[in-house]
Design a protein around this motif. Structure first.
Motif: not given
Ligand code: CUA
Length: 343
Positions: A177, A212, A214-216, A220, A223
Motif C-alpha cells: 500500500h 492509499c 498504490e493499487y492494492c 483500493h 482505502m
Molecule cells: Cu491500499 Cu491501495
C-alpha cells in the motif's frame, strides 16, 4: 527552515485561484485550489508538503515558459511563410538545434534535478526530532493505527498535535500500500516484512484526508483515512480517552448489543478492549463511536450507515473480509446502539 526555500516558486492564493480556473479549463483543475475542501498537493499545510508544492510550481512555470516559446516560434514560422518564398537555407540551422534542442533542455533538466535532490534531502529529516511515533499497518483495505507509547490501537483516523513533527513507521500485513496525505507529506510505500520510516507535520489545525496511493486490489479507492491535527491540549485529551478501555453500555439496548457482539462472529475478528471481543482480523472497535467515518473513509459514521455496514458490508465495499451478519432486527439495533456509544 525547510519552508522558506520551498515558497520561491509558489504564487499567491489569488494567483492560484486564477490558475485553478485555467487548469479546470484544461482538465487539470482537480488538483489546484486554495480552499481545503478536498485533498490537494497544491494546498500544503506542512513543511514536507510545501516542498512538494514548490517543486510542482517550479515545473509548472518551466512548462508554461517552454510552451510559450514554442507557440511563439510556431506562430513566427507560420507568419513568415506568408512572405515571398525563397529556397535559401537559413544560416545557423545547426547551432539553432544545438542550443534550443540540446543545451537549453540540458540546463533546465539539470537545474530541476538539482532542486529535486535538495528537496529530497530536506524531506529526509524532520525540522526537529519527533516526540512520538505512530505505527501504521496497511490491510486490504483499511489502516491499523498504533500509538506504541500510549499503548492503544485504533483505525483509519490518526490524531496529531499541530506544529509538532510526528515519526511514522509504516508496514503492511498483506500487499503493498502507499501512505499519502497530499496536504502534509509525499507518498511512502508500506512494504511486506519491512518497516519504512518517515515523518509528517501539520502547521494548521484541521482534518486532512489521506489516501492509499498504490493499487492494492478491488477496494483500493476505498482505502482512505483522516489525519486530525489539533492543539496540544485537545490531542492529549484524545490520547487519554483512547488509552482507556471501552465505555460501559449506557442503556439496556446497548448492554444487549455488547452481549450480541461478544457472542457472535464479531468477537472473533474485532477487539473491544475490556470485553470478550479480542479478535485481530478487523479494526479495533474500542472507540469506534469517536471516529468520523467508517470503512476506511467510505461512509459516514451514523446510525443508518453503521447498521447497513454491520448487516451487509459487501453491498458497500464488495470484497472486504467481513461477511454479512444474519442478525435479527432487534439485535442489529442493539449492536449499533452499543457501537455508537463507544466514544
Ligand atoms: Cu491500499 Cu491501495
Amino acid at each position: 527552515m525547510v519552508r522558506d526555500s520551498s515558497e520561491r516558486f509558489r504564487p499567491s492564493c489569488s494567483h492560484r485561484r486564477l490558475l485553478t480556473g485555467l487548469l479546470i479549463a484544461t482538465g487539470l483543475g482537480a488538483t489546484a485550489g486554495c480552499a481545503r475542501s478536498f485533498q490537494s498537493t497544491l494546498t500544503p499545510a506542512g513543511p514536507a508538503a510545501e516542498r512538494v508544492a514548490g517543486l510542482w510550481w517550479l515545473l509548472f512555470w518551466i512548462a508554461v515558459a517552454v510552451s510559450a516559446v514554442v507557440v511563439a516560434m510556431v506562430g513566427w514560422a507560420v507568419l513568415r511563410r506568408r512572405g515571398p518564398r525563397t529556397r535559401v537555407r537559413p544560416a545557423g540551422g545547426r547551432s539553432f538545434v544545438l542550443v534550443l534542442g540540446v543545451a537549453v533542455p540540458a540546463v533546465v533538466l539539470t537545474f530541476v534535478y538539482a532542486v529535486g535532490l535538495s528537496d529530497m534531502r530536506a524531506l529526509a529529516e524532520p525540522p526537529r526530532p519527533p516526540e512520538f511515533t505512530v505505527e501504521v499497518v496497511g490491510h486490504m483495505w483499511w489502516w491499523e493505527v498504533r500509538y506504541p507509547d500510549a499503548g492503544f490501537t485504533t483505525a483509519n483516523e490518526i490524531h496529531i498535535p499541530v506544529g509538532e513533527p510526528v515519526a511514522l513507521r509504516l508496514t503492511t500485513d498483506d500487499v503493498i500500500h502507499s501512505f499519502w496525505v497530499p496536504e502534509l507529506m509525499p507518498k511512502m510505500d508500506l512494504l511486506p516484512e519491512r518497516v519504512n520510516e518517515t515523518w509528517f507535520l501539520a502547521d494548521e489545525p484541521g482534518t486532512y484526508r489521506g489516501q492509499c496511493a498504490e493499487y492494492c486490489g478491488l477496494q483500493h479507492s476505498h482505502m482512505a483515512f483522516q489525519v486530525v491535527a489539533e492543539p496540544r491540549e485537545r490531542f492529549d485529551a484524545w490520547l487519554a480517552k483512547q488509552s482507556r478501555p471501552a465505555q460501559e453500555p449506557a442503556t439496556e439496548l446497548a448492554a444487549r448489543g455488547r452481549t450480541v457482539l461478544e457472542t457472535t462472529a464479531c468477537a472473533t475478528c474485532h477487539t473491544v478492549a475490556g470485553t470478550g471481543a479480542d479478535g485481530d482480523v478487523g479494526p479495533d472497535l474500542t472507540h469506534v463511536g469517536s471516529r468520523e467515518r467508517l470503512a476506511a473513509g467510505a461512509i459516514p459514521n451514523d446510525v443508518g450507515h453503521l447498521a447497513g455496514w454491520v448487516s451487509n458490508s459487501q453491498t458497500v465495499k464488495p470484497g472486504n473480509l467481513m461477511p454479512p451478519q444474519p442478525l435479527s432486527p432487534e439485535d442489529l439495533r442493539a449492536v449499533v446502539a452499543y457501537l455508537q456509544g463507544l466514544e
